[in-house]
Design a protein around this motif. Structure first.
Motif, PDB file in Angstrom:
ATOM      1  N   GLN A  93       0.773  -0.941   0.331  1.00 50.35           N
ATOM      2  CA  GLN A  93      -0.340   0.332   0.478  1.00 50.35           C
ATOM      3  C   GLN A  93       0.517   1.638  -0.015  1.00 50.35           C
ATOM      4  O   GLN A  93       0.502   2.365  -0.615  1.00 50.35           O
ATOM      5  CB  GLN A  93      -0.878  -0.239   0.944  1.00 50.35           C
ATOM      6  CG  GLN A  93      -2.041  -1.043   1.264  1.00 50.35           C
ATOM      7  CD  GLN A  93      -2.475  -1.225   2.196  1.00 50.35           C
ATOM      8  OE1 GLN A  93      -2.225  -1.799   3.161  1.00 50.35           O
ATOM      9  NE2 GLN A  93      -3.828  -0.127   2.796  1.00 50.35           N
ATOM     10  N   GLU A  94       1.750   0.972   0.340  1.00 50.51           N
ATOM     11  CA  GLU A  94       2.691   2.559   0.818  1.00 50.51           C
ATOM     12  C   GLU A  94       3.421   3.031  -0.662  1.00 50.51           C
ATOM     13  O   GLU A  94       3.875   3.790  -0.939  1.00 50.51           O
ATOM     14  CB  GLU A  94       3.858   2.953   1.506  1.00 50.51           C
ATOM     15  CG  GLU A  94       4.343   3.343   2.019  1.00 50.51           C
ATOM     16  CD  GLU A  94       5.711   2.915   3.498  1.00 50.51           C
ATOM     17  OE1 GLU A  94       6.696   3.842   3.556  1.00 50.51           O
ATOM     18  OE2 GLU A  94       5.639   2.746   4.134  1.00 50.51           O
ATOM     19  N   SER A  95       3.746   1.371  -0.899  1.00 52.33           N
ATOM     20  CA  SER A  95       4.293   1.854  -2.309  1.00 52.33           C
ATOM     21  C   SER A  95       3.326   2.057  -3.469  1.00 52.33           C
ATOM     22  O   SER A  95       3.857   2.810  -3.815  1.00 52.33           O
ATOM     23  CB  SER A  95       4.979   0.430  -2.785  1.00 52.33           C
ATOM     24  OG  SER A  95       6.518   0.266  -1.597  1.00 52.33           O
ATOM     25  N   ARG A 138     -10.452   2.384   0.313  1.00 50.89           N
ATOM     26  CA  ARG A 138     -11.119   1.859   1.107  1.00 50.89           C
ATOM     27  C   ARG A 138     -10.516   3.285   2.377  1.00 50.89           C
ATOM     28  O   ARG A 138     -11.251   3.415   3.720  1.00 50.89           O
ATOM     29  CB  ARG A 138     -11.732   0.517   2.113  1.00 50.89           C
ATOM     30  CG  ARG A 138     -12.131  -0.014   1.227  1.00 50.89           C
ATOM     31  CD  ARG A 138     -12.288  -1.111   2.191  1.00 50.89           C
ATOM     32  NE  ARG A 138     -11.232  -1.842   2.085  1.00 50.89           N
ATOM     33  CZ  ARG A 138     -10.107  -3.068   1.048  1.00 50.89           C
ATOM     34  NH1 ARG A 138     -11.386  -3.092   0.136  1.00 50.89           N
ATOM     35  NH2 ARG A 138      -9.083  -3.870   1.256  1.00 50.89           N
ATOM     36  N   GLN A 139      -9.658   3.620   3.165  1.00 52.56           N
ATOM     37  CA  GLN A 139      -8.615   4.559   3.777  1.00 52.56           C
ATOM     38  C   GLN A 139      -8.713   6.497   3.336  1.00 52.56           C
ATOM     39  O   GLN A 139      -8.250   6.481   3.679  1.00 52.56           O
ATOM     40  CB  GLN A 139      -7.414   4.028   4.036  1.00 52.56           C
ATOM     41  CG  GLN A 139      -6.873   2.897   4.925  1.00 52.56           C
ATOM     42  CD  GLN A 139      -5.650   1.959   4.640  1.00 52.56           C
ATOM     43  OE1 GLN A 139      -4.921   1.790   3.656  1.00 52.56           O
ATOM     44  NE2 GLN A 139      -5.214   1.511   6.297  1.00 52.56           N
ATOM     45  N   GLY A 140      -9.304   6.275   2.301  1.00 48.05           N
ATOM     46  CA  GLY A 140      -9.654   7.413   1.312  1.00 48.05           C
ATOM     47  C   GLY A 140      -8.186   7.856   0.772  1.00 48.05           C
ATOM     48  O   GLY A 140      -7.943   9.501   0.647  1.00 48.05           O
ATOM     49  N   ALA A 161      -4.834  10.800  -3.468  1.00 48.69           N
ATOM     50  CA  ALA A 161      -5.238  11.774  -2.695  1.00 48.69           C
ATOM     51  C   ALA A 161      -3.984  12.499  -1.749  1.00 48.69           C
ATOM     52  O   ALA A 161      -3.635  11.898  -2.009  1.00 48.69           O
ATOM     53  CB  ALA A 161      -6.240  11.078  -1.559  1.00 48.69           C
ATOM     54  N   PRO A 162      -4.857  14.246  -1.418  1.00 50.14           N
ATOM     55  CA  PRO A 162      -3.839  14.394  -0.802  1.00 50.14           C
ATOM     56  C   PRO A 162      -2.856  14.870   0.724  1.00 50.14           C
ATOM     57  O   PRO A 162      -3.411  14.010   1.231  1.00 50.14           O
ATOM     58  CB  PRO A 162      -4.505  15.903  -0.636  1.00 50.14           C
ATOM     59  CG  PRO A 162      -5.471  16.163  -1.841  1.00 50.14           C
ATOM     60  CD  PRO A 162      -5.818  14.864  -1.999  1.00 50.14           C
ATOM     61  N   ALA A 196      -4.935  13.570   3.575  1.00 51.22           N
ATOM     62  CA  ALA A 196      -5.603  12.318   3.429  1.00 51.22           C
ATOM     63  C   ALA A 196      -4.742  11.794   4.483  1.00 51.22           C
ATOM     64  O   ALA A 196      -4.984  10.993   5.878  1.00 51.22           O
ATOM     65  CB  ALA A 196      -5.502  11.118   2.546  1.00 51.22           C
ATOM     66  N   LEU A 197      -3.337  11.622   4.744  1.00 55.42           N
ATOM     67  CA  LEU A 197      -2.642  11.093   5.943  1.00 55.42           C
ATOM     68  C   LEU A 197      -3.003  11.814   7.090  1.00 55.42           C
ATOM     69  O   LEU A 197      -2.528  10.855   8.303  1.00 55.42           O
ATOM     70  CB  LEU A 197      -0.923  11.139   5.380  1.00 55.42           C
ATOM     71  CG  LEU A 197      -0.624  10.669   4.095  1.00 55.42           C
ATOM     72  CD1 LEU A 197       0.927  10.749   4.034  1.00 55.42           C
ATOM     73  CD2 LEU A 197      -0.566   8.871   4.520  1.00 55.42           C
TER      74      LEU A 197
END
Length: 328
Positions: free
Chosen positions: A11-13, A49-51, A66-67, A71-72
């Motif tokens: 996911q991070e990659s 799902r996590q936006g 997402a920006p 988002a983070l």
């Protein structure tokens, strides 16, 4: 880096790639990440799902990030909220635990922990939950380098001379100035770790089923173990401190590598262990030592150590470097 907020490596990659590209089709993203397309799709759907990602409304078939600030930031806020709830729950459980102990006459002084996983976990718990200081006795039997210390927590350790090379993995000498205060002795009575003088852990002889450790809670026994550590600490030899001579191979002074070699040898490491610690060849270490001995005009390494101190190349821990002329 983003695993702390719930993202796995894929996911991070994928998210980082989307941020870098602006938008991407699944095939392009899979190629960039060297993943099968189905795995890339799964990662994108989890990000959705996590936006953190969405399908582009303007360009069908493409995904956009997402920006990060929005988002983070939302994920971080949620993690902080959950962490605060966990801290409140932990405080409540600790309060209940202490109330129960008060009603039953106090805690058990000794606790036996068995098995590789449980013993390792208790070591980590002691080290990570210490608020002020961790004190350790490290024998030659203890495998691996000294663990890192939590920022703001002091760590005093006495290391058995035979285990010094293993306890200090390559580059580990720098830890003496980053939270570790180290001393050396010929022999320690036992491996030991004490956290904040409120909890101690002693590894025992391994059984067939795995390692066993003894956890000692606040008691007279713990006070005795703390006194034992202090007695060993007082008798142990402090590690010499480098004074930071500037590297200058043409001058009649040692360079930075010479000083590191000299410091490790004075700590009791062999030539081979010193070479391994500094990632040098054995002959390089021996050649440099010979050059230092010729530089000060001595015949033994003991004399070299004395001259190194007299010339201000090294100093005792806690002692300010002395201004002393180098007469060559």
């Amino acid at each position: 880096m983003l695993s702390a907020i719930g993202l796995d490596e894929a996911q991070e990659s994928a998210y980082r790639a989307l941020v870098a590209l602006g938008s991407a089709e699944v095939a392009d993203l899979a190629g960039r990440l060297t993943l099968p397309e189905e795995e890339a799709v799964r990662a994108l759907r989890r990000l959705e799902r996590q936006g953190l990602a969405a399908r582009s409304p303007a360009r069908p078939g493409r995904w956009v990030a997402a920006p990060p600030g929005v988002a983070l930031g939302a994920l971080l806020s949620r993690q902080r909220h959950e962490l605060a709830r966990a801290e409140r729950a932990a405080a409540l459980l600790d309060k209940e635990y202490r109330a129960e102990l008060a009603g039953t006459g106090g805690p058990e002084v000794l606790e036996v922990v068995s098995g590789t996983g449980p013993v390792a976990q208790r070591f980590r718990q002691l080290r990570l939950t210490a608020a002020t200081e961790v004190c350790s006795l490290v024998s030659g039997r203890a495998p691996g380098p000294l663990p890192p210390v939590t920022e703001g927590v002091a760590h005093r350790a006495v290391i058995e001379r035979d285990g010094l090379g293993d306890a200090m993995a390559p580059g580990g000498l720098d830890r003496a100035g980053a939270g570790h205060r180290l001393r050396v002795t010929d022999r320690v009575p036992t491996d030991l770790m004490i956290a904040d003088r409120s909890l101690a852990l002693i590894p025992l002889t391994d059984r067939a089923s795995g390692p066993v450790a003894l956890v000692v809670h606040a008691s007279g026994l713990l006070d005795a173990l703390a006194a034992l550590f202090e007695a060993v600490w007082r008798e142990a030899v402090p590690l010499p401190t480098l004074t930071g001579a500037a590297p200058d191979p043409d001058a009649a002074r040692p360079d930075a590598t010479d000083l590191r070699i000299l410091s490790l040898l004075l700590m009791g490491l062999t030539d081979a262990s010193t070479a391994k610690q500094l990632d040098l060849g054995l002959r390089t270490v021996q050649r440099r030592v010979k050059r230092l001995m010729e530089l000060v005009g001595v015949a033994t390494r003991l004399q070299l150590g004395w001259h190194a101190y007299e010339r201000g190349w090294i100093s005792r821990p806690g002692e300010a470097p002395r201004e002393r002329p180098d007469t060559g």
